[in-house]
Design a protein around this motif. Structure first.
Motif, PDB file in Angstrom:
ATOM      1  N   GLY A  32       3.020   7.365  -6.266  1.00 55.38           N
ATOM      2  CA  GLY A  32       2.300   8.541  -6.604  1.00 55.38           C
ATOM      3  C   GLY A  32       1.085   8.416  -7.740  1.00 55.38           C
ATOM      4  N   ILE A  75       2.580   1.674  -3.206  1.00 55.37           N
ATOM      5  CA  ILE A  75       1.901   2.422  -4.172  1.00 55.37           C
ATOM      6  C   ILE A  75       1.659   4.175  -3.879  1.00 55.37           C
ATOM      7  CG2 ILE A  75      -0.521   2.352  -5.144  1.00 55.37           C
ATOM      8  CD1 ILE A  75      -0.401  -0.541  -4.810  1.00 55.37           C
ATOM      9  N   ARG A  76       1.476   4.123  -2.762  1.00 54.55           N
ATOM     10  CA  ARG A  76       1.234   5.669  -2.380  1.00 54.55           C
ATOM     11  C   ARG A  76       2.579   6.371  -2.747  1.00 54.55           C
ATOM     12  NH1 ARG A  76       1.312   7.734   2.388  1.00 54.55           N
ATOM     13  NH2 ARG A  76       0.019   9.656   2.159  1.00 54.55           N
ATOM     14  N   ARG A 106       0.970  -1.009  -0.023  1.00 56.18           N
ATOM     15  CA  ARG A 106       0.187   0.026  -0.108  1.00 56.18           C
ATOM     16  C   ARG A 106       0.934   1.151  -0.063  1.00 56.18           C
ATOM     17  NH1 ARG A 106      -2.524   3.911   3.487  1.00 56.18           N
ATOM     18  NH2 ARG A 106      -4.509   4.178   3.065  1.00 56.18           N
TER      19      ARG A 106
END
Ligand code: SF4
Lengths: 161, 106, 552
Positions: free
Chosen positions: B88, B84-85, B81
């Motif tokens: 961007g 992925i954050r 998670r």
């Protein structure tokens, strides 16, 4: 706590009495519902109720009460809105007060549900001065719902009622 | 014996833009490689405080710790998670670019 | 289609002004994030993994070309050139800036749209049948009722801070295309034995962590009692729904815990005490709304179209699309055409600004300027003459919207999942893409027949996985994506929740597993017409389980 009503910041004439506090000898007083029997009849009296109260239980007390204060433990807990509406529908015509950290953006909804005033924590009142409450209240001029105590209904306006 | 402290960085979302930001040496940065890394519990507590300041100053929303690995030198999030954050963008081509990609594949 | 009058316009403009003020107060610190969050959510604004996300309401899924073009404009001006149509018939923009949102809302208001109550613990956008006004079995156009509810639920002072979100769907047909039974309240328009039109009211359905099928609250509600009855139903929920646990706060839990009889008793008592006349919508108002949904005057046409037949002969792609993606219209010579937003390898429900404009143009030219969004994340052109169908198809093919897969295995519903969503536990879009690529051949899809695969990236079930014939739920198992499979779900009037097959599968295994399930179904079915769901209901879980867990 700070009191805000339709006129802006108001002076709270009512003494708030908690579960343990002594009841002052005179003057308007708000007591927890369970302590109502300690207050002499004929005196200006309000009670403070939790938002799990059944409004119908208060009907026999209406004659004695000039004010009902409904607890809003958080602005996100909206049970008090239904309690306000039910109290008005059941015929309570005294002052209805929302007590707790409700926010300016809820003022119009509270009034529509029958409330007259809010009693909010000092820190919140500092961030959200009375002007913001007044502005938020005026932002929506009419709603779609019918049968509310205050405000104009779009459905009624449309049909010229 | 206490477990070894896993290194962390502080992340949040930018209040105005909404994108992921990381607490760097001079304020918030979009690039996780520039983030300040806490290697001990004490350092992490200090970073938490700076992160919380970003929130009270209305710069960012919801600061929290992200566990990182330092194997390659620069911090890389451990969880998918957070990877992925930090990247961007979604893991797949999206929008008009995706249609282009599909046309090329065909 | 409904048109705003001066009151609706002012209402929405005031709402935008209110939100503009809230954004200003958020930026200057008068409102902290804790207070701002429910307010922005009530205006459809989320904070996701990479950015804010704005969910725009498409009331009961109905749009015209001007609105669709505005969505395209917003996608280009304030976003990244695309949007995502959702299972609630809404559209989401994935990349807006907080400071731009008031301007976006202004732009929406200019075409009579808004983002009010598309999120938050309030009454959400009311959904309806994408074939409203088209389906032959319809008692009445459900959008009249849905619009009445839209207005009544907008900023309802009493019900804007509920314990949890509240979703209402309305259908006018016995054949349910609205997933009625998985809504907090489902309303079916029915006729009673006396021939009067009224409502059958269902309550307590929902997906998420504790999925439940709705139960009947009232077999027949006279139509004039709709709003007072909803007030009673909502009030009982607002006062007595659980507030101690977010996961137990939906009305389905209240109904489940006290029982449907007790809930119904309380609602009826509340209803009896209400001043119904003071609350109900005046008949003139209902008539005013109904006039906007009068059926379009479609010129009578022969039931057979030579132009259509000829095009089918010469264009096999068109023939395949037309046989799969159309729905019979009650007026002869017309069909409702489904635009699949599920091209093989695409992100389910996504459309670019260019595609939105193409759909708007086709609607304007060939479908009485109307479009519908479906809970399957597709778009419908409701009133297309058979003579025009080939032109529509070619227009769609030009922008990559000609997938002939409506209702087939590649017509996959998928929520945004871990590629966007802050709550996700696993990705869903790439899983859908892998499956769609596996079954890419049109002939193979046709051979398999009707099969709905629905994927959610977490327990919240925005992808409606419980009611997919095959449901896929993405979870996180110690940092690794793991996908749980369910079989036998059904979102229609025969609604059922899927049964879990057993332990989950890794990200790379899902497409293989789905293929094994499909292959097993083909072996098991008695005749090609027996659908996956029918076969599953006949044979049960065991043979499917064996197909995916047996060690070879
Ligand atoms: S199901 Fe979960 S991951 Fe998917 S959109 Fe809903 S909250 Fe996000």
């Amino acid at each position: 706590m700070q009191l805000i009503d339709l006129t802006g910041r108001a002076q709270d004439r009512w003494a708030h009495v908690g579960d343990e506090d002594p009841i002052p000898a005179e003057g308007p007083v708000i007591v927890p519902a369970a302590r109502l029997f300690e207050v002499a009849e004929g005196r200006e009296t309000g009670i403070h109720v939790g938002n799990d109260t059944d409004p119908e239980d208060l009907v026999p007390l209406f004659d004695r009460l000039q004010l009902v204060s409904v607890a809003f433990p958080s602005f996100a807990d909206g049970r008090g809105f239904s309690i306000g509406r039910k109290l008005r529908a059941l015929g309570f015509d005294g002052t209805l007060r929302a007590s707790g950290p409700v926010i300016a953006d809820q003022f119009a909804y509270l009034i529509a549900c029958g409330f007259d005033e809010v009693c909010i924590p000092d820190a919140l009142a500092e961030r959200q001065p009375p002007e913001q409450w007044e502005a938020a209240r005026r932002l929506i001029s009419a709603g779609y719902q019918r049968g509310l105590g205050a405000g104009r209904s779009i459905l009624d306006a449309r049909t010229g009622r | 014996m206490a477990k070894a402290f896993a290194p962390i960085v502080i992340t949040a979302n930018d209040l105005v833009e909404g994108d992921s930001v990381f607490l760097g040496p001079e304020g918030w940065t979009r690039d996780i490689r520039m983030a300040r890394v806490a290697r001990t519990a004490e350092e992490a507590t200090a970073l938490d405080a700076s992160g919380a300041q970003g929130e009270t100053q209305n710069l960012v929303v919801g600061p929290y710790r992200v566990e990182v690995s330092l194997e390659t030198g620069a911090p890389v999030p451990v969880l998918r998670r957070e990877q992925i954050r930090a990247s961007g963008v979604p893991t797949i081509p999206v929008g008009p670019a995706a249609i282009e990609a599909a046309r090329e594949a065909a | 289609m409904y048109r705003y009058d001066e009151f609706d316009h002012r209402f929405v403009q005031e709402r935008v002004a209110e939100f503009r003020s809230q954004v200003t107060r958020r930026l200057d610190g008068s409102l902290n994030e804790n207070e701002f969050k429910p307010l922005r959510l009530m205006n459809g604004l989320y904070l996701q993994l990479h950015a804010y996300m704005l969910r725009v309401a498409i009331p009961y899924g109905t749009l015209d070309s001007a609105r669709m073009r505005m969505l395209a404009h917003i996608a280009e001006k304030w976003d990244r050139g695309y949007g995502h149509f959702t299972t609630r018939q809404n559209i989401q923009f994935n990349w807006p800036k907080l400071s731009d949102v008031p301007d976006i809302l202004d732009a929406l208001a200019s075409v009579e749209m808004h983002a009010i109550q598309t999120s938050g613990n309030c009454i959400r956008n009311t959904t309806s049948d994408p074939y409203a006004g088209v389906a032959a079995d319809e008692v009445e156009d459900p959008r009249i009722t849905a619009e009445l509810i839209r207005q009544w639920s907008s900023l309802h002072p009493e019900f804007t801070f509920l314990g949890r979100k509240f979703k209402i769907a309305v259908t006018g047909s016995a054949e349910d295309r609205t997933a009625l039974k998985v809504h907090d309240i489902g309303i079916q328009i029915v006729r009673n034995t006396a021939g009067e039109t009224g409502y059958r009211v269902l309550v307590g359905g929902g997906l998420g962590r504790t999925p439940m099928i709705a139960k009947e609250l009232r077999a027949f509600l006279p139509r004039e009692d709709l709003l007072p009855y909803l007030e009673a139903a909502l009030r009982v929920y607002n006062l007595h729904g659980r507030r101690d646990n977010k996961y137990k706060a939906r009305i389905k839990i209240l109904v489940h815990e006290i029982g449907i009889e007790e809930y119904a008793r309380q609602v009826e008592a509340e209803f009896a005490a209400l001043d119904r006349d003071a609350i109900a919508a005046p008949v003139e108002e209902v008539a005013r709304i109904a006039a906007y949904f009068a059926p379009p005057k479609l010129a009578a046409r022969p039931a057979e179209s030579t132009a259509f037949e000829r095009a089918r002969q010469v264009d096999p792609g068109f023939a395949a699309w037309a046989s799969q993606n159309t729905f019979p219209h009650r007026v002869p010579g017309y069909v409702a055409a489904t635009i699949s937003l599920k091209p093989i390898g695409g992100a389910p429900g996504d459309a670019t600004a260019e595609q939105m404009r193409a759909m708007a143009d086709l609607a304007e030219k060939y479908s009485r300027d109307e479009l519908r969004v479906t809970h399957e994340q597709n778009v419908v052109l409701p009133h297309v003459a058979l003579d025009d169908l080939h032109s529509v198809y070619r227009g769609l093919a030009g922008v990559g919207l000609d997938a002939p897969n409506k209702g087939l295995v590649t017509d996959i519903v998928a929520c945004p999942g871990l590629d966007y969503c802050a709550l996700a536990t696993a990705r869903s879009i790439p899983v859908a893409q892998n499956i769609a690529r596996r079954f890419g051949s049109t002939a193979r899809q046709k051979e398999i027949g009707p099969l709905s695969i629905k994927i959610s990236g977490c327990i919240n079930a925005c992808g409606h996985h419980h009611v997919g014939h095959i449901g896929i739920l993405g979870l996180d198992k110690a940092g690794v994506e793991s996908y749980q499979i369910t079989l036998g779900g059904d979102a229609t009037e025969t609604a059922a929740l899927g049964d879990r097959t057993g332990p989950g599968f890794g990200y790379d295994e899902v497409a293989d597993v789905i293929e094994k399930l499909v292959d097993r179904y083909i072996e098991l079915r008695e005749v090609p017409q027996e659908t996956f769901l029918q076969t599953y209901r006949r044979v049960g879980m065991e043979p499917f389980k064996e197909a995916i867990y047996a060690t070879h």
